[in-house]
Motif scaffolding. Structure first.
Motif, PDB file in Angstrom:
ATOM      1  N   PHE A  13       0.844  -1.193   0.000  1.00 55.05           N
ATOM      2  CA  PHE A  13       0.000   0.000   0.000  1.00 55.05           C
ATOM      3  C   PHE A  13       0.880   1.242   0.000  1.00 55.05           C
ATOM      4  CE2 PHE A  13      -2.412  -3.393   1.893  1.00 55.05           C
ATOM      5  CZ  PHE A  13      -3.693  -3.224   1.392  1.00 55.05           C
ATOM      6  N   LEU A  14       0.310   2.335  -0.487  1.00 57.13           N
ATOM      7  CA  LEU A  14       0.976   3.633  -0.410  1.00 57.13           C
ATOM      8  C   LEU A  14      -0.064   4.732  -0.561  1.00 57.13           C
ATOM      9  CD1 LEU A  14       1.120   4.938  -3.515  1.00 57.13           C
ATOM     10  CD2 LEU A  14       2.922   3.261  -3.750  1.00 57.13           C
ATOM     11  N   LEU A  32       3.782   0.076 -12.143  1.00 62.92           N
ATOM     12  CA  LEU A  32       4.263  -1.022 -11.300  1.00 62.92           C
ATOM     13  C   LEU A  32       3.101  -1.833 -10.727  1.00 62.92           C
ATOM     14  CD1 LEU A  32       7.131   0.935  -9.517  1.00 62.92           C
ATOM     15  CD2 LEU A  32       7.401  -0.893 -11.214  1.00 62.92           C
ATOM     16  N   ASP A  33       1.941  -1.714 -11.365  1.00 61.68           N
ATOM     17  CA  ASP A  33       0.738  -2.512 -11.056  1.00 61.68           C
ATOM     18  C   ASP A  33       0.008  -2.115  -9.776  1.00 61.68           C
ATOM     19  OD1 ASP A  33       1.074  -3.966 -13.422  1.00 61.68           O
ATOM     20  OD2 ASP A  33       2.389  -5.408 -12.423  1.00 61.68           O
ATOM     21  N   PHE A  34       0.175  -0.871  -9.335  1.00 59.98           N
ATOM     22  CA  PHE A  34      -0.638  -0.359  -8.234  1.00 59.98           C
ATOM     23  C   PHE A  34      -1.955   0.151  -8.812  1.00 59.98           C
ATOM     24  CE2 PHE A  34       3.427  -0.270  -6.151  1.00 59.98           C
ATOM     25  CZ  PHE A  34       3.152  -0.358  -4.798  1.00 59.98           C
ATOM     26  N   ASP A  35      -3.028  -0.047  -8.053  1.00 59.50           N
ATOM     27  CA  ASP A  35      -4.351   0.465  -8.411  1.00 59.50           C
ATOM     28  C   ASP A  35      -4.812   1.447  -7.350  1.00 59.50           C
ATOM     29  OD1 ASP A  35      -4.841  -1.184 -10.759  1.00 59.50           O
ATOM     30  OD2 ASP A  35      -5.057  -2.865  -9.352  1.00 59.50           O
ATOM     31  N   ARG A  36      -5.544   2.446  -7.778  1.00 60.85           N
ATOM     32  CA  ARG A  36      -6.158   3.377  -6.829  1.00 60.85           C
ATOM     33  C   ARG A  36      -7.330   2.667  -6.165  1.00 60.85           C
ATOM     34  NH1 ARG A  36      -6.493   8.755 -10.698  1.00 60.85           N
ATOM     35  NH2 ARG A  36      -4.622   8.171 -11.851  1.00 60.85           N
ATOM     36  N   ILE A  37      -7.340   2.684  -4.838  1.00 69.74           N
ATOM     37  CA  ILE A  37      -8.426   2.010  -4.124  1.00 69.74           C
ATOM     38  C   ILE A  37      -9.213   2.962  -3.229  1.00 69.74           C
ATOM     39  CG2 ILE A  37      -7.338  -0.266  -4.204  1.00 69.74           C
ATOM     40  CD1 ILE A  37      -6.571   0.188  -1.216  1.00 69.74           C
ATOM     41  N   GLY A  38      -8.766   4.192  -3.115  1.00 69.36           N
ATOM     42  CA  GLY A  38      -9.480   5.153  -2.283  1.00 69.36           C
ATOM     43  C   GLY A  38      -8.833   6.519  -2.373  1.00 69.36           C
ATOM     44  N   GLU A  39      -9.506   7.478  -1.749  1.00 68.64           N
ATOM     45  CA  GLU A  39      -8.989   8.837  -1.697  1.00 68.64           C
ATOM     46  C   GLU A  39      -9.118   9.339  -0.266  1.00 68.64           C
ATOM     47  OE1 GLU A  39      -9.739  13.182  -3.804  1.00 68.64           O
ATOM     48  OE2 GLU A  39     -10.503  11.365  -4.759  1.00 68.64           O
ATOM     49  N   ARG A  40      -8.080   9.996   0.206  1.00 65.41           N
ATOM     50  CA  ARG A  40      -8.070  10.559   1.554  1.00 65.41           C
ATOM     51  C   ARG A  40      -8.048  12.076   1.428  1.00 65.41           C
ATOM     52  NH1 ARG A  40      -4.883   6.811   5.669  1.00 65.41           N
ATOM     53  NH2 ARG A  40      -5.424   4.828   4.777  1.00 65.41           N
ATOM     54  N   LYS A  41      -9.134  12.685   1.833  1.00 64.99           N
ATOM     55  CA  LYS A  41      -9.240  14.141   1.782  1.00 64.99           C
ATOM     56  C   LYS A  41      -8.349  14.763   2.851  1.00 64.99           C
ATOM     57  CE  LYS A  41     -12.388  14.411  -1.426  1.00 64.99           C
ATOM     58  NZ  LYS A  41     -12.031  14.947  -2.735  1.00 64.99           N
ATOM     59  N   ASN A  42      -7.678  15.858   2.485  1.00 67.81           N
ATOM     60  CA  ASN A  42      -6.831  16.613   3.420  1.00 67.81           C
ATOM     61  C   ASN A  42      -5.767  15.749   4.095  1.00 67.81           C
ATOM     62  OD1 ASN A  42      -8.311  19.086   3.039  1.00 67.81           O
ATOM     63  ND2 ASN A  42      -9.933  18.117   4.249  1.00 67.81           N
ATOM     64  N   THR A  74      -5.035   6.442  -2.043  1.00 64.45           N
ATOM     65  CA  THR A  74      -4.476   5.224  -1.489  1.00 64.45           C
ATOM     66  C   THR A  74      -4.390   4.252  -2.655  1.00 64.45           C
ATOM     67  OG1 THR A  74      -5.436   5.590   0.688  1.00 64.45           O
ATOM     68  CG2 THR A  74      -4.809   3.334   0.156  1.00 64.45           C
ATOM     69  N   MET A  75      -3.218   3.636  -2.799  1.00 70.02           N
ATOM     70  CA  MET A  75      -2.999   2.699  -3.881  1.00 70.02           C
ATOM     71  C   MET A  75      -2.537   1.376  -3.305  1.00 70.02           C
ATOM     72  SD  MET A  75      -1.258   5.217  -6.760  1.00 70.02           S
ATOM     73  CE  MET A  75      -1.731   4.179  -8.159  1.00 70.02           C
ATOM     74  N   LYS A  76      -2.839   0.303  -4.050  1.00 71.95           N
ATOM     75  CA  LYS A  76      -2.505  -1.049  -3.589  1.00 71.95           C
ATOM     76  C   LYS A  76      -1.982  -1.860  -4.764  1.00 71.95           C
ATOM     77  CE  LYS A  76      -4.907  -5.241  -2.165  1.00 71.95           C
ATOM     78  NZ  LYS A  76      -6.219  -5.782  -1.836  1.00 71.95           N
ATOM     79  N   ARG A  77      -0.964  -2.633  -4.468  1.00 73.02           N
ATOM     80  CA  ARG A  77      -0.485  -3.642  -5.425  1.00 73.02           C
ATOM     81  C   ARG A  77      -0.744  -5.006  -4.811  1.00 73.02           C
ATOM     82  NH1 ARG A  77       5.291  -5.741  -7.321  1.00 73.02           N
ATOM     83  NH2 ARG A  77       4.912  -6.803  -5.382  1.00 73.02           N
ATOM     84  N   PRO A  78      -1.418  -5.894  -5.543  1.00 75.23           N
ATOM     85  CA  PRO A  78      -1.727  -7.215  -4.981  1.00 75.23           C
ATOM     86  C   PRO A  78      -0.471  -8.009  -4.658  1.00 75.23           C
ATOM     87  CG  PRO A  78      -2.944  -6.820  -7.013  1.00 75.23           C
ATOM     88  CD  PRO A  78      -1.951  -5.722  -6.886  1.00 75.23           C
ATOM     89  N   ALA A  79      -0.640  -9.003  -3.809  1.00 73.82           N
ATOM     90  CA  ALA A  79       0.458  -9.888  -3.421  1.00 73.82           C
ATOM     91  C   ALA A  79       0.945 -10.696  -4.609  1.00 73.82           C
ATOM     92  CB  ALA A  79      -0.005 -10.833  -2.316  1.00 73.82           C
ATOM     93  N   ARG A  80       2.252 -10.876  -4.631  1.00 75.43           N
ATOM     94  CA  ARG A  80       2.923 -11.738  -5.603  1.00 75.43           C
ATOM     95  C   ARG A  80       3.920 -12.563  -4.826  1.00 75.43           C
ATOM     96  NH1 ARG A  80       4.392  -7.194 -10.028  1.00 75.43           N
ATOM     97  NH2 ARG A  80       2.256  -6.696 -10.542  1.00 75.43           N
TER      98      ARG A  80
END
Length: 153
Positions: free
Chosen positions: A106-107, A123-133, A144-150
């Protein structure tokens, strides 16, 4: 160019780069880097040209060893050395560590940082959410971005 693990002697240079890169978002101090480097579940790497630190990045392993997840804490490239692939090189090294265990990553990234978003999506990260402020004190939003497990096991 060489990638090396960062230690206490690199903390001041990391803080100097943070100040240049993130001045409106509470850049990390030397002392924060010292604390980060000391944590047993953190790994910080740097790209060096001789003794010159050109880029840095850090990741933390969270959760149990048998089912970990990871979080990219920070990544930065000296403004004079951007667009040379140093950020990608660091991310690939950090992700290779992750892939040896098979955990998710995550990042958070500023929603207006198009270059970083493109890097992460490449690098295969997907946007999964947004954090305001999320970023303070600027009040900038973050994805917030996530790359699945490999696994390379």
């Amino acid at each position: 160019m060489e990638i090396r693990r960062l230690d206490f002697s690199n903390a001041a240079r990391c803080a100097e780069l943070e100040q240049q890169l993130f001045p409106e978002d509470n850049p990390w101090s030397r002392d924060i880097f010292v604390v980060e480097f000391a944590q047993p579940n953190n790994l910080y790497l740097g790209v060096f040209d001789g003794d010159d630190l050109l880029a840095y990045g850090g990741i933390s392993q969270l959760g149990p060893r048998h089912d970990p997840e990871f979080e990219i804490h920070t990544i930065g490239v000296d403004p004079d050395h951007r667009r040379r692939g140093l950020g990608r090189l660091l991310m690939q090294q950090l992700l290779a560590v992750v892939d040896s265990t098979g955990g998710e990553v995550f990042l958070e990234v500023r929603t207006d940082n198009e270059a970083a978003i493109a890097l992460y999506e490449g690098l295969d990260f997907d946007r999964i959410g947004e954090r305001k402020n999320y970023y303070q004190p600027s009040g900038a939003d973050a994805y917030t971005m996530k790359r699945p497990a490999r696994s390379e096991k």
